[in-house]
Design a protein around this motif. Structure first.
Motif, PDB file in Angstrom:
ATOM      1  N   SER A  21      16.434 -38.451 -53.493  1.00  0.00           N
ATOM      2  CA  SER A  21      15.128 -37.718 -53.354  1.00  0.00           C
ATOM      3  C   SER A  21      15.100 -36.851 -52.045  1.00  0.00           C
ATOM      4  N   GLN A  22      14.179 -35.638 -51.901  1.00  0.00           N
ATOM      5  CA  GLN A  22      14.226 -35.146 -50.444  1.00  0.00           C
ATOM      6  C   GLN A  22      13.377 -36.456 -49.534  1.00  0.00           C
ATOM      7  N   SER A  23      12.585 -37.160 -49.990  1.00  0.00           N
ATOM      8  CA  SER A  23      11.589 -37.911 -49.452  1.00  0.00           C
ATOM      9  C   SER A  23      12.706 -38.727 -48.479  1.00  0.00           C
ATOM     10  N   VAL A  24      13.452 -39.521 -49.455  1.00  0.00           N
ATOM     11  CA  VAL A  24      14.496 -40.712 -48.972  1.00  0.00           C
ATOM     12  C   VAL A  24      15.426 -39.939 -47.910  1.00  0.00           C
ATOM     13  N   ARG A  25      15.882 -38.595 -48.387  1.00  0.00           N
ATOM     14  CA  ARG A  25      16.831 -37.912 -47.396  1.00  0.00           C
ATOM     15  C   ARG A  25      16.176 -37.823 -45.940  1.00  0.00           C
ATOM     16  N   GLY A  26      14.904 -37.187 -46.166  1.00  0.00           N
ATOM     17  CA  GLY A  26      14.042 -36.918 -44.701  1.00  0.00           C
ATOM     18  C   GLY A  26      13.930 -38.126 -44.050  1.00  0.00           C
ATOM     19  N   ALA A  27      13.530 -39.427 -44.763  1.00  0.00           N
ATOM     20  CA  ALA A  27      13.354 -40.761 -43.996  1.00  0.00           C
ATOM     21  C   ALA A  27      14.718 -41.418 -43.330  1.00  0.00           C
ATOM     22  N   CYS A  28      15.746 -40.830 -43.824  1.00  0.00           N
ATOM     23  CA  CYS A  28      16.851 -41.414 -43.495  1.00  0.00           C
ATOM     24  C   CYS A  28      17.454 -40.491 -42.090  1.00  0.00           C
ATOM     25  N   LEU A  29      17.096 -39.261 -42.478  1.00  0.00           N
ATOM     26  CA  LEU A  29      17.292 -38.216 -41.225  1.00  0.00           C
ATOM     27  C   LEU A  29      16.363 -38.597 -40.000  1.00  0.00           C
ATOM     28  N   HIS A  30      15.052 -38.968 -40.299  1.00  0.00           N
ATOM     29  CA  HIS A  30      14.114 -39.116 -39.344  1.00  0.00           C
ATOM     30  C   HIS A  30      14.596 -40.616 -38.633  1.00  0.00           C
ATOM     31  N   GLN A  31      15.052 -41.712 -39.339  1.00  0.00           N
ATOM     32  CA  GLN A  31      15.450 -42.854 -38.663  1.00  0.00           C
ATOM     33  C   GLN A  31      16.629 -42.735 -37.925  1.00  0.00           C
ATOM     34  N   ALA A  32      17.514 -42.050 -38.326  1.00  0.00           N
ATOM     35  CA  ALA A  32      18.865 -41.944 -37.570  1.00  0.00           C
ATOM     36  C   ALA A  32      18.413 -41.181 -36.431  1.00  0.00           C
ATOM     37  N   THR A  33      17.780 -40.008 -36.460  1.00  0.00           N
ATOM     38  CA  THR A  33      17.365 -39.394 -35.135  1.00  0.00           C
ATOM     39  C   THR A  33      16.702 -40.174 -34.197  1.00  0.00           C
ATOM     40  N   SER A  34      15.787 -40.871 -34.753  1.00  0.00           N
ATOM     41  CA  SER A  34      14.963 -41.687 -33.837  1.00  0.00           C
ATOM     42  C   SER A  34      15.626 -42.842 -33.236  1.00  0.00           C
ATOM     43  N   LEU A  35      16.654 -43.332 -33.872  1.00  0.00           N
ATOM     44  CA  LEU A  35      17.207 -44.470 -33.118  1.00  0.00           C
ATOM     45  C   LEU A  35      18.611 -44.066 -32.331  1.00  0.00           C
ATOM     46  N   TYR A  36      18.907 -42.783 -32.686  1.00  0.00           N
ATOM     47  CA  TYR A  36      19.923 -42.113 -31.858  1.00  0.00           C
ATOM     48  C   TYR A  36      19.369 -41.915 -30.490  1.00  0.00           C
ATOM     49  N   VAL A  37      18.162 -41.069 -30.523  1.00  0.00           N
ATOM     50  CA  VAL A  37      17.583 -40.706 -29.142  1.00  0.00           C
ATOM     51  C   VAL A  37      17.061 -41.992 -28.346  1.00  0.00           C
ATOM     52  N   ARG A  38      16.320 -42.985 -29.157  1.00  0.00           N
ATOM     53  CA  ARG A  38      15.961 -44.060 -28.416  1.00  0.00           C
ATOM     54  C   ARG A  38      16.932 -44.771 -27.860  1.00  0.00           C
ATOM     55  N   SER A  39      18.272 -44.808 -28.041  1.00  0.00           N
ATOM     56  CA  SER A  39      19.361 -45.736 -27.568  1.00  0.00           C
ATOM     57  C   SER A  39      20.014 -44.724 -26.313  1.00  0.00           C
ATOM     58  N   THR A  40      19.879 -43.487 -26.465  1.00  0.00           N
ATOM     59  CA  THR A  40      20.699 -42.607 -25.588  1.00  0.00           C
ATOM     60  C   THR A  40      19.866 -41.888 -24.466  1.00  0.00           C
ATOM     61  N   GLU A  41      18.456 -42.207 -24.709  1.00  0.00           N
ATOM     62  CA  GLU A  41      17.610 -41.207 -23.657  1.00  0.00           C
ATOM     63  C   GLU A  41      16.605 -42.629 -23.109  1.00  0.00           C
ATOM     64  N   SER A  42      16.324 -42.306 -21.883  1.00  0.00           N
ATOM     65  CA  SER A  42      15.383 -43.674 -21.190  1.00  0.00           C
ATOM     66  C   SER A  42      13.809 -43.413 -21.697  1.00  0.00           C
ATOM     67  N   GLY A  43      13.301 -44.560 -21.624  1.00  0.00           N
ATOM     68  CA  GLY A  43      12.005 -44.518 -22.038  1.00  0.00           C
ATOM     69  C   GLY A  43      11.550 -46.066 -22.598  1.00  0.00           C
ATOM     70  N   GLY A  44      10.081 -46.467 -22.271  1.00  0.00           N
ATOM     71  CA  GLY A  44       9.698 -47.662 -22.552  1.00  0.00           C
ATOM     72  C   GLY A  44      10.440 -48.824 -21.854  1.00  0.00           C
ATOM     73  N   GLN A  45      10.707 -50.088 -22.204  1.00  0.00           N
ATOM     74  CA  GLN A  45      11.333 -51.045 -21.537  1.00  0.00           C
ATOM     75  C   GLN A  45      12.798 -50.973 -21.696  1.00  0.00           C
ATOM     76  N   ARG A  46      13.545 -50.489 -22.669  1.00  0.00           N
ATOM     77  CA  ARG A  46      14.911 -50.407 -22.753  1.00  0.00           C
ATOM     78  C   ARG A  46      15.665 -49.171 -21.974  1.00  0.00           C
ATOM     79  N   ARG A  47      16.367 -49.619 -21.008  1.00  0.00           N
ATOM     80  CA  ARG A  47      17.135 -48.341 -20.207  1.00  0.00           C
ATOM     81  C   ARG A  47      18.070 -47.481 -21.451  1.00  0.00           C
TER      82      ARG A  47
END
Length: 199
Positions: A21-47
């Motif tokens: 469904s559109q909701s599931v596609r949107g959730a997958c893309l949100h999660q992928a984008t969030s995890l990708y950026v969190r690991s490749t950009e600095s912020g919080g306690q994880r470098r």
């Protein structure tokens, strides 16, 4: 997440009724984008992982596009944020007038789920970054292991304290098979397992 979206793209082209469904596609893309950026950009306690330098100019531009998307459309709200020429979120206030001259204010809302995110290369970029991150992880774990072993040789008396901090692998992983694989496997770390608790 991106692999699941790629499989769903194929399913949709073969038999649209079997796709997410559109909701599931949107959730997958949100999660992928969030995890990708969190690991490749600095912020919080994880470098951040230092993966940007090996990227080509085109890959770096795409990387910046997804960082911008996460910051301005997923984690926060920027009314003017566009992605490939489309507004991520479009909200307006309109005055509608009926045939009998009755007027009312209405608010049309539209969200973009980005079916084209994979086509513009997000999955290829993420795969390359994962490959680079794996090399970084291996180097760090080897350095950490060398440091720990050097410490134990230099300060044998303090090593007794290390033995006080044990890990119950069965409780950690949840299954005996995963716990055994971790303790007896050839690699130092295991693929991340997912633990989900339901209310």
């Amino acid at each position: 997440m991106l692999a699941e979206l790629a499989k769903d793209n194929h399913s949709h082209s073969v038999e649209p009724s079997t796709s997410f469904s559109q909701s599931v596609r949107g959730a997958c893309l949100h999660q992928a984008t969030s995890l990708y950026v969190r690991s490749t950009e600095s912020g919080g306690q994880r470098r951040s992982l230092q993966v940007r330098q090996p990227l080509s100019r085109e890959e770096l531009e795409l990387h910046k596009k997804f960082v911008d998307l996460r910051r301005k459309a997923i984690a926060h709200f920027d009314r003017g944020k566009t992605f490939d020429g489309k507004l991520w979120a479009d909200e307006r206030i309109v005055l509608t007038v009926e045939a009998d001259d009755r007027a009312s204010l209405r608010v049309p809302i539209r969200r973009v789920i980005l079916k084209g995110a994979l086509e513009i290369g997000f999955q290829a970029l993420a795969n390359k970054v994962l490959y680079l991150a794996e090399d970084i992880r291996k180097e760090r774990i080897v350095r950490a292991q060398e440091d720990v072993f050097s410490f134990t040789e230099e300060f044998p008396d303090q090593c007794r304290d290390l033995r006080k901090h044990t890990l119950d692998t069965l409780a950690f992983f949840g299954t005996r098979e995963q716990a055994t694989n971790f303790l007896t496997g050839a690699t130092i770390t295991n693929p991340a397992s997912i633990h989900i608790e339901y209310d």
